[in-house]
Design a protein around this motif. Structure first.
Motif, PDB file in Angstrom:
ATOM      1  N   ARG A  62       0.709  -1.187  -0.068  1.00  0.00           N
ATOM      2  CA  ARG A  62       0.011   0.060  -0.208  1.00  0.00           C
ATOM      3  C   ARG A  62       0.876   1.480   0.084  1.00  0.00           C
ATOM      4  O   ARG A  62       0.328   2.364   0.149  1.00  0.00           O
ATOM      5  CB  ARG A  62      -0.899  -0.006   1.332  1.00  0.00           C
ATOM      6  N   PRO A 114       3.389   3.428  -2.410  1.00  0.00           N
ATOM      7  CA  PRO A 114       3.851   3.232  -3.771  1.00  0.00           C
ATOM      8  C   PRO A 114       5.412   3.725  -3.866  1.00  0.00           C
ATOM      9  O   PRO A 114       6.036   4.354  -2.764  1.00  0.00           O
ATOM     10  CB  PRO A 114       3.137   4.457  -4.247  1.00  0.00           C
ATOM     11  N   ASP A 115       6.038   3.492  -5.058  1.00  0.00           N
ATOM     12  CA  ASP A 115       7.593   3.534  -5.281  1.00  0.00           C
ATOM     13  C   ASP A 115       7.967   4.927  -4.692  1.00  0.00           C
ATOM     14  O   ASP A 115       9.301   5.255  -4.376  1.00  0.00           O
ATOM     15  CB  ASP A 115       7.970   3.015  -6.502  1.00  0.00           C
ATOM     16  N   TRP A 139       6.764   7.202  -3.090  1.00  0.00           N
ATOM     17  CA  TRP A 139       6.502   7.966  -1.486  1.00  0.00           C
ATOM     18  C   TRP A 139       7.657   8.688  -0.925  1.00  0.00           C
ATOM     19  O   TRP A 139       8.873   7.961  -1.296  1.00  0.00           O
ATOM     20  CB  TRP A 139       5.981   6.698  -0.770  1.00  0.00           C
ATOM     21  N   ARG A 180       9.893   6.664   1.328  1.00  0.00           N
ATOM     22  CA  ARG A 180      10.127   5.324   1.083  1.00  0.00           C
ATOM     23  C   ARG A 180      11.720   5.117   1.368  1.00  0.00           C
ATOM     24  O   ARG A 180      11.892   4.022   1.903  1.00  0.00           O
ATOM     25  CB  ARG A 180       9.708   4.838  -0.186  1.00  0.00           C
ATOM     26  N   PRO A 203       6.479  11.989  -6.677  1.00  0.00           N
ATOM     27  CA  PRO A 203       6.960  10.774  -6.752  1.00  0.00           C
ATOM     28  C   PRO A 203       7.910  10.671  -7.789  1.00  0.00           C
ATOM     29  O   PRO A 203       9.047  10.026  -7.650  1.00  0.00           O
ATOM     30  CB  PRO A 203       5.849   9.926  -7.146  1.00  0.00           C
TER      31      PRO A 203
END
Length: 409
Positions: free
Chosen positions: A64, A66-67, A69, A72, A177
């Motif tokens: 949940r 995303p790449d 983010w 991350r 992103p």
């Protein structure tokens, strides 16, 4: 959490008034928690049922997140900041010898020499500007820790500006992103090139030592951990000290009575460093830790797998721990703080950061005791994002404009 950041202290006080632990909404509407109170944070950082490995991050594990983010990288980079137990001890042991108090003290002559060079350049920059004003953050607070960490790692000076730009993007929380992914890819590419250069021409530097550990025993350090460790060293090795020096200069300029105490010998520069770490922590909120089971902290439930922010800037001004005058900058205070962490993940570079900041402040104000801000504090643009806590620029006037101090000796 405001992705654009800004001065955190008013929001911190508002949250602390409601409790030491607060639910927060992270970028992308990801639910999380923040630990803000000093005592609660100290307990949380040392709990054995709280992990750093993102396998415990429920939303990430379930796909949940995303790449692109913006946070991350904090969760997924391979290195000490995302390792637990034996893996953490293994990785910390590989680099720890470079940051012992003795090894750091051996760097003092180089730090003092670099500081002197940068002060010359700062003065030349101010003189060339015509009004005696220079951006101290850009021309002094940044190149000092960046230069030192790059020398430790054996990084070519030509990479320094790009590495700072990219690491600044990595810790930002206000980017989209595509930009986040591009910055991460380029940073990994630059660090891979650094590692390749050191593999081809090894030296007496930390990167060469890490490469040797990887080549001698891949189980000791994987390729991903090598790059992740370099990323951590570059980002943590200069961004936090950059903010620390910037925040300390800004605090002393805004509190001339406190500067007078130090210049008069009633406090020392180490006191300034510790009080700045407490009063205006270089890190606002640091991601992430994850409870490995449902836990209750200061009466608040934190569900298993929740991403939790460590609220260092809030803990530094927690009146429950520091008294009703916690928001007052006082270099004579016996400062106790958590800004360098607590427990197994206590900042490995703490001795180096303290040495760099102490030397920088002492040499700066000894040479320019009348240094002051060139603009009102309210006009200083804040650092983007809620991870780093500082201002984006720090224009200072080295000497009063009405005085002629002659040529530099």
């Amino acid at each position: 959490m405001d992705p654009a950041g800004g001065c955190p202290h008013a929001d911190n006080a508002r949250l602390l008034a409601r409790g030491a632990v607060a639910p927060v909404l992270l970028p992308g509407d990801v639910p999380g928690m923040a630990v803000l109170g000093h005592d609660a944070l100290k307990e949380f950082l040392a709990r054995p049922d709280v992990a750093k490995n993102a396998q415990h991050f429920t939303a990430l594990r379930e796909g949940r997140i995303p790449d692109g983010w913006p946070l991350r990288t904090f969760a997924t980079v391979r290195g000490m900041t995302t390792a637990d137990d034996a893996d953490h001890r293994r990785l910390r042991g590989l680099v720890g010898r470079a940051f012992t108090t003795r090894r750091v003290e051996e760097l003092r002559p180089r730090i003092e020499a670099l500081t002197a060079q940068l002060l010359d350049r700062l003065e030349d920059t101010a003189a060339a500007a015509g009004d005696g004003v220079a951006d101290l953050r850009r021309h002094f607070a940044l190149p000092l820790p960046m230069g030192v960490i790059c020398e430790l790692l054996g990084v070519d000076p030509g990479h320094q500006d790009r590495l700072h730009h990219l690491s600044n993007r990595v810790v930002a929380t206000d980017i989209g992103p595509e930009e986040a992914m591009a910055a991460n890819r380029e940073l990994v590419a630059v660090l891979t090139a650094v590692a390749a250069a050191r593999a081809a021409d090894p030296g007496d530097d930390l990167t060469s030592g890490l490469i040797a550990a990887h080549e001698e025993n891949g189980d000791r350090l994987s390729r991903e951990e090598l790059i992740g460790t370099l990323l951590l060293m570059i980002v943590a090795g200069h961004e936090t000290t950059l903010n620390l020096i910037t925040n300390a200069v800004r605090a002393l300029c805004a509190h001339r009575d406190q500067l007078g105490l130090v210049l008069g010998g009633e406090a020392d520069w180490a006191d300034v460093v510790e009080e700045t770490l407490r009063w205006d922590s270089p890190v606002g909120y640091f991601p992430f830790r994850y409870p490995t089971r449902d836990i209750t902290l200061d009466g608040t439930l934190i569900p298993k797998g929740t991403p939790v922010l460590a609220g260092y800037s809030a803990a530094g001004r927690d009146t429950a721990a520091h008294g009703p005058d916690a928001d007052r900058f006082d270099v004579t205070r016996t400062a106790r703080h958590l800004s360098l962490g607590h427990g197994p993940h206590y900042c490995l570079g703490a001795p180096l950061a303290r040495l760099e900041a102490t030397v920088a402040l002492e040499r700066l104000f000894t040479r320019f005791p009348e240094l002051d801000l060139a603009v009102p504090p309210s006009r200083l643009p804040r650092h983007a994002g809620f991870v780093g806590n500082s201002v984006h620029t720090l224009p200072v006037r080295l000497r009063p404009a009405t005085k002629d101090h002659g040529q530099r000796p």
